[in-house]
Design a protein around this motif. Structure first.
Motif: not given
Ligand code: PLP
Length: 421
Positions: A48, A52, A60, A274, A279
């Motif tokens: 990734d 996000s 994550h 953020k 998140g």
């Protein structure tokens, strides 16, 4: 690549979810994640490079953040913070006031999205200064609620068919020397502001200037230090609040805790979101105490603001960012990436610029179509890297990404350029 469940779900999504909320076009239904890896519902694995949209700096499913969420959810899921206090929110407010740049005592007001935090700046600044005008910048992204959309100037779809927007918001040119709007010191952009106050908007009617010290969605454009110093002086000379949006760039993204730390200045108000809660729906404005005392309740109260689970997640996130020196790691790995990709400029003539500030970059190409194709190619080869502004590849991996994952992902991007040139 197996995509059966993905295809079914996306068909359903298109039937039931309005398209106004979806910006990008990769067919990815995210199932789970770990560090800098994510998996889709068909079991395909990806590195990734988006995190996000810079909201999972600590990776994550970070186990410390998970633990904080689990423990808090056993205690209390929510109680409206406008009516009663909760301990995680009080601890977090203290932590954020101490963490924000500068030594002036600060206070915090919580919301759930970055957009709400950005527009809260407008409310506090107008209330404190008793002035109407707000200055923001070309290519800024401050969010999509009515106030935040009015502040933003990056995509006409944010404004189309929803007006009238919030009034007395003026967009001025961002000091962007990369796209030749300006020289390396931002002189022309500053002159634009001087002309504005000379002939149009009186400086004594301006409540706040809101700037992203490093523009994120615009493709990682850093304002010149000379410009930032002049802007800061201009604000303070004229009683205008100097406000920053750290929603995209905060919590180590740029190689420092805050993007404003590159300039050694203190904001009057700053917005965070953020990565604050990894998140989780949490954002905040942090401002000098007298400014934050200028509004009376319920002017900035919402039912779900300062949710204790989100605040616990944020406390764990900040602990992790600090104890793992993620700002420094971001800076070091950013240099590592730069050394790998800088030579691509001479290898591929489609690359017109490469920018990297921490693990935070933009690879700018000479066509939207090619950028889209590169994004699609790397996606099909197990790497998530989306485009921004049409022709810029956006590089914002979790700050915990391993060197191996980074190297492998960059090899895939290099393959894309080789195969598509
Ligand atoms: C700099 C900046 N400000 C504000 C926002 C809006 O945040 P949110 O999408 O959480 O409302 C964003 C989102 O991308 C952003 O990048």
């Amino acid at each position: 690549m197996k995509k059966q469940i993905t295809d079914q779900l996306i068909t359903e999504d298109h039937q039931y979810v309005a398209q106004a909320g979806r910006v990008n076009t990769l067919d990815l239904v995210v199932d789970h994640g770990d560090g800098a890896q994510i998996w889709d519902v068909d079991g395909n694995q990806y590195v990734d490079l988006l995190a996000s949209a810079a909201s999972v700096n600590v990776g994550h499913n970070n186990s410390e953040v998970q633990k904080a969420i689990q423990e808090q959810s056993q205690n209390l899921i929510h109680y409206i913070s406008g009516y009663f206090y909760n301990e995680p929110a009080i601890k977090l407010a203290k932590r954020l006031s101490e963490l924000a740049p500068g030594n002036t005592p600060k206070k915090v007001s919580f919301s759930t999205s970055g957009s709400e935090a950005a527009e809260a700046i407008v409310k506090f600044a107008r209330a404190y200064t008793k002035r109407p005008y707000i200055i923001t910048f070309s290519n800024s992204w401050h969010g999509t609620t009515m106030g935040a959309a009015s502040l933003s100037a990056i995509d006409p779809n944010m404004h189309r068919n929803i007006g009238p927007l919030v009034g007395d918001v003026i967009h001025i040119p961002y000091p962007d020397s990369i796209h030749n709007y300006d020289d390396a010191e931002g002189t022309q952009s500053f002159e634009f502001l001087q002309e504005l106050v000379k002939h149009d908007i009186p400086a004594d009617q301006i409540a706040a200037v809101i700037i992203e010290p490093i523009q994120g969605d615009a493709g990682i454009i850093k304002a010149p230090i000379e410009y930032m110093n002049k802007l800061y002086q201009f604000c303070h000379t004229n009683g205008i609040l100097f406000c920053t949006d750290e929603i995209n760039q905060g919590f180590g993204r740029s190689g420092k805790m805050w993007s404003l730390d590159h300039f050694n200045l203190e904001p009057d108000i700053m917005a965070v979101g953020k990565a604050l809660g990894s998140g989780m729906p949490l954002s905040a404005v942090i401002g000098k105490a007298p400014i934050m005392d200028s509004l009376q309740a319920p002017a900035n109260a919402t039912t779900t603001a300062a949710n204790p689970i989100c605040c616990a997640a944020a406390l764990a996130t900040i602990d992790y960012v600090e104890s793992h020196n993620l700002p420094e790691r971001s800076g070091e790995l950013g240099e590592y990436v730069k050394a790998i990709i800088e030579p691509w400029r001479s290898e591929f003539e489609s690359i017109i610029d490469i920018r990297m500030v921490g693990l935070n970059g933009g690879i700018e190409l000479n066509s939207d179509e090619l950028a889209h194709k590169v994004s699609q190619y790397v996606f099909e080869h197990g790497v998530i890297m989306i485009t921004t502004m049409g022709n810029i590849l956006r590089f914002q991996p979790p700050l915990v990404i391993s060197k191996d994952d980074l190297t492998q992902a960059l090899n895939t991007v290099h393959d894309a350029f080789t195969n598509l040139k």
